[in-house]
Design a protein around this motif. Structure first.
Motif, PDB file in Angstrom:
ATOM      1  N   LEU A  34       0.913  -1.184  -0.015  1.00 54.77           N
ATOM      2  CA  LEU A  34       0.010   0.061  -0.162  1.00 54.77           C
ATOM      3  C   LEU A  34       0.745   1.254   0.133  1.00 54.77           C
ATOM      4  O   LEU A  34       0.337   2.204  -0.424  1.00 54.77           O
ATOM      5  N   ILE A  35       2.155   1.033   0.529  1.00 56.86           N
ATOM      6  CA  ILE A  35       2.984   2.190   0.229  1.00 56.86           C
ATOM      7  C   ILE A  35       3.312   2.458  -1.300  1.00 56.86           C
ATOM      8  O   ILE A  35       3.155   3.641  -1.977  1.00 56.86           O
ATOM      9  N   LEU A  84       0.338  15.481  -0.427  1.00 59.76           N
ATOM     10  CA  LEU A  84       0.880  14.281   0.480  1.00 59.76           C
ATOM     11  C   LEU A  84      -0.411  13.552   1.304  1.00 59.76           C
ATOM     12  O   LEU A  84      -1.256  14.336   1.925  1.00 59.76           O
ATOM     13  N   GLY A  85      -0.411  12.074   1.166  1.00 57.27           N
ATOM     14  CA  GLY A  85      -1.579  11.543   1.963  1.00 57.27           C
ATOM     15  C   GLY A  85      -0.730  10.884   3.108  1.00 57.27           C
ATOM     16  O   GLY A  85       0.475  10.270   3.151  1.00 57.27           O
ATOM     17  N   ASP A 122      -7.621   2.271   6.029  1.00 55.80           N
ATOM     18  CA  ASP A 122      -7.512   3.507   5.542  1.00 55.80           C
ATOM     19  C   ASP A 122      -6.607   4.016   4.616  1.00 55.80           C
ATOM     20  O   ASP A 122      -6.706   4.654   3.640  1.00 55.80           O
ATOM     21  N   ALA A 123      -5.433   3.036   4.558  1.00 59.56           N
ATOM     22  CA  ALA A 123      -4.397   3.444   3.557  1.00 59.56           C
ATOM     23  C   ALA A 123      -4.859   2.805   2.176  1.00 59.56           C
ATOM     24  O   ALA A 123      -4.548   3.163   1.003  1.00 59.56           O
ATOM     25  N   PRO A 140       1.905  11.001  -3.297  1.00 65.42           N
ATOM     26  CA  PRO A 140       2.387   9.593  -2.472  1.00 65.42           C
ATOM     27  C   PRO A 140       1.476   9.357  -1.067  1.00 65.42           C
ATOM     28  O   PRO A 140       0.776  10.436  -0.579  1.00 65.42           O
ATOM     29  N   LEU A 141       1.708   8.432  -0.591  1.00 72.68           N
ATOM     30  CA  LEU A 141       1.095   8.198   0.712  1.00 72.68           C
ATOM     31  C   LEU A 141       2.353   7.668   1.668  1.00 72.68           C
ATOM     32  O   LEU A 141       3.154   6.883   1.395  1.00 72.68           O
ATOM     33  N   VAL A 142       2.265   8.426   2.914  1.00 77.27           N
ATOM     34  CA  VAL A 142       3.174   8.187   4.009  1.00 77.27           C
ATOM     35  C   VAL A 142       2.564   7.303   4.988  1.00 77.27           C
ATOM     36  O   VAL A 142       1.365   7.911   5.595  1.00 77.27           O
TER      37      VAL A 142
END
Length: 378
Positions: free
Chosen positions: A231-232, A309-310, A319-320, A333-335
């Protein structure tokens, strides 16, 4: 990635005009988000005191033709003598993971969507590439229980899709039961199930369908036994018109290897130590000690010009999954944060002058205001 070139060029040129140095404009991924009415514990936009932020309520009005629209200019109250970037934080949350996914959908698709991607709510196995699929079909990722369609999810499908619209089911009838499929069909839409005998086969089937649509320009390989790496990778893959395939720890499943053999010209990037060992000839390999460090490593490489940024918890995947689809459609991107220090994110953003929006997925019990404050006010 090619489809973003025009937007990236505009962003690069505008930055050059202001005297900023851009190391590699080809990787820039500008983004913007339409935000939904705040739900649950997200009653007000978060305002942070200090030099890095101002209490500016930025609304991103949705465009009627696209779920993504450009943000309005930000006026700085009282000026910004320290030349620090003004960052607005938005939280998308609901009472449960189902409502959070619905609220993310409503934040992005004010009127309708081209399709809906429906994923199982309790196990991520068949949904590692749901985010890239959602980007390709221009629709949200919504969640369902394996044996019953949640009322909030059903209402959102009805709101988004006209009669005959398409819902993609992630996984076979064990993941999403025939009963759920019947409930979806009763909403007046059509159903396409994408499934294989295991998670690697399902991810590969998604990839093959998107290759057939000439949508895939790269592959991100993650460990199928570690949802965090998958999911990253997913939002970055979506931004770059890529897909997520999986290893089985440090080995390559036959379904994944067959895809690589059949599509030798598509570059493979690995995310996480296990996937990197499974495919040592990667074009780019990303490894780190924590999910947060891995998130930052991937984002730093592909988003040198970062605008949106997420942020989601690394404690649970839900949630991710839906939030990652949301931020991926917005080319951001997602952190993942929560179980380790946010210091890698703080250091990364300390000198960033382009980030203007941070979207937090999930309630304060998942990602606290204090953690968000650590990231924003650096």
């Amino acid at each position: 990635m090619v489809s973003l070139t025009w937007f990236r060029t505009l962003t690069w040129c505008s930055l050059l005009a202001t005297g900023l140095t851009v190391s590699n404009p080809a990787h820039a991924a500008p983004s913007s988000l339409a935000h939904a009415p705040d739900h649950d514990d997200a009653h007000e936009p978060l305002a942070y005191e200090g030099s890095a932020t101002e209490n500016v309520d930025v609304v991103f009005p949705p465009d009627t033709d696209s779920p993504i629209s450009d943000p309005p200019p930000i006026a700085l109250p009282g000026g910004n003598p320290d030349h620090k970037p003004v960052r607005t934080v938005r939280r998308i949350a609901g009472e449960t993971r189902f409502e959070t996914s619905v609220n993310a959908s409503q934040a992005q698709f004010a009127h309708s969507a081209n399709a809906v991607v429906l994923a199982r709510s309790d196990v991520v196995a068949d949904s590692v590439s749901a985010g890239p699929l959602a980007k390709a079909v221009n629709g949200p990722v919504l969640l369902t229980q394996p044996t019953a369609l949640h009322p909030a999810t059903a209402a959102e499908i009805r709101r988004l899709l006209p009669r005959g619209g398409k819902v993609y089911l992630m996984g076979g009838p064990v993941a999403i039961s025939a009963q759920v499929e019947r409930e979806v069909v009763k909403l007046g839409v059509t159903v396409e199930r994408i499934a294989g005998p295991n998670r690697a086969a399902t991810a590969t089937e998604i990839a093959r369908q998107l290759v057939a649509k000439r949508w895939v320009s790269s592959v991100f390989l993650a460990d199928g036994n570690d949802w965090k790496t998958s999911l990253i990778a997913a939002p970055t893959a979506a931004t770059l018109h890529g897909v997520v395939l999986v290893s089985s720890g440090r080995t390559l499943p036959p379904e994944t290897k067959q895809f690589f053999d059949d599509h030798i010209g598509i570059p493979v990037n690995t995310v996480g130590a296990a996937a990197t060992q499974a495919w040592p000839s990667a074009a780019h390999a990303f490894t780190a000690h924590t999910p947060t460090e891995l998130s930052v490593a991937l984002a730093k490489h592909y988003f040198p010009i970062l605008e949106t940024l997420g942020v989601a918890t690394d404690v649970d995947f839900a949630d991710a999954l839906s939030g990652g689809a949301h931020i991926g459609i917005a080319d951001g991107p997602l952190v993942l944060i929560g179980s380790s220090s946010t210091e890698p994110v703080e250091e990364w953003l300390e000198d960033n002058l382009t980030l203007h929006t941070i979207v937090v997925y999930g309630g304060r019990s998942r990602v606290s205001d204090e953690l968000v404050d650590d990231i924003v006010d650096n």
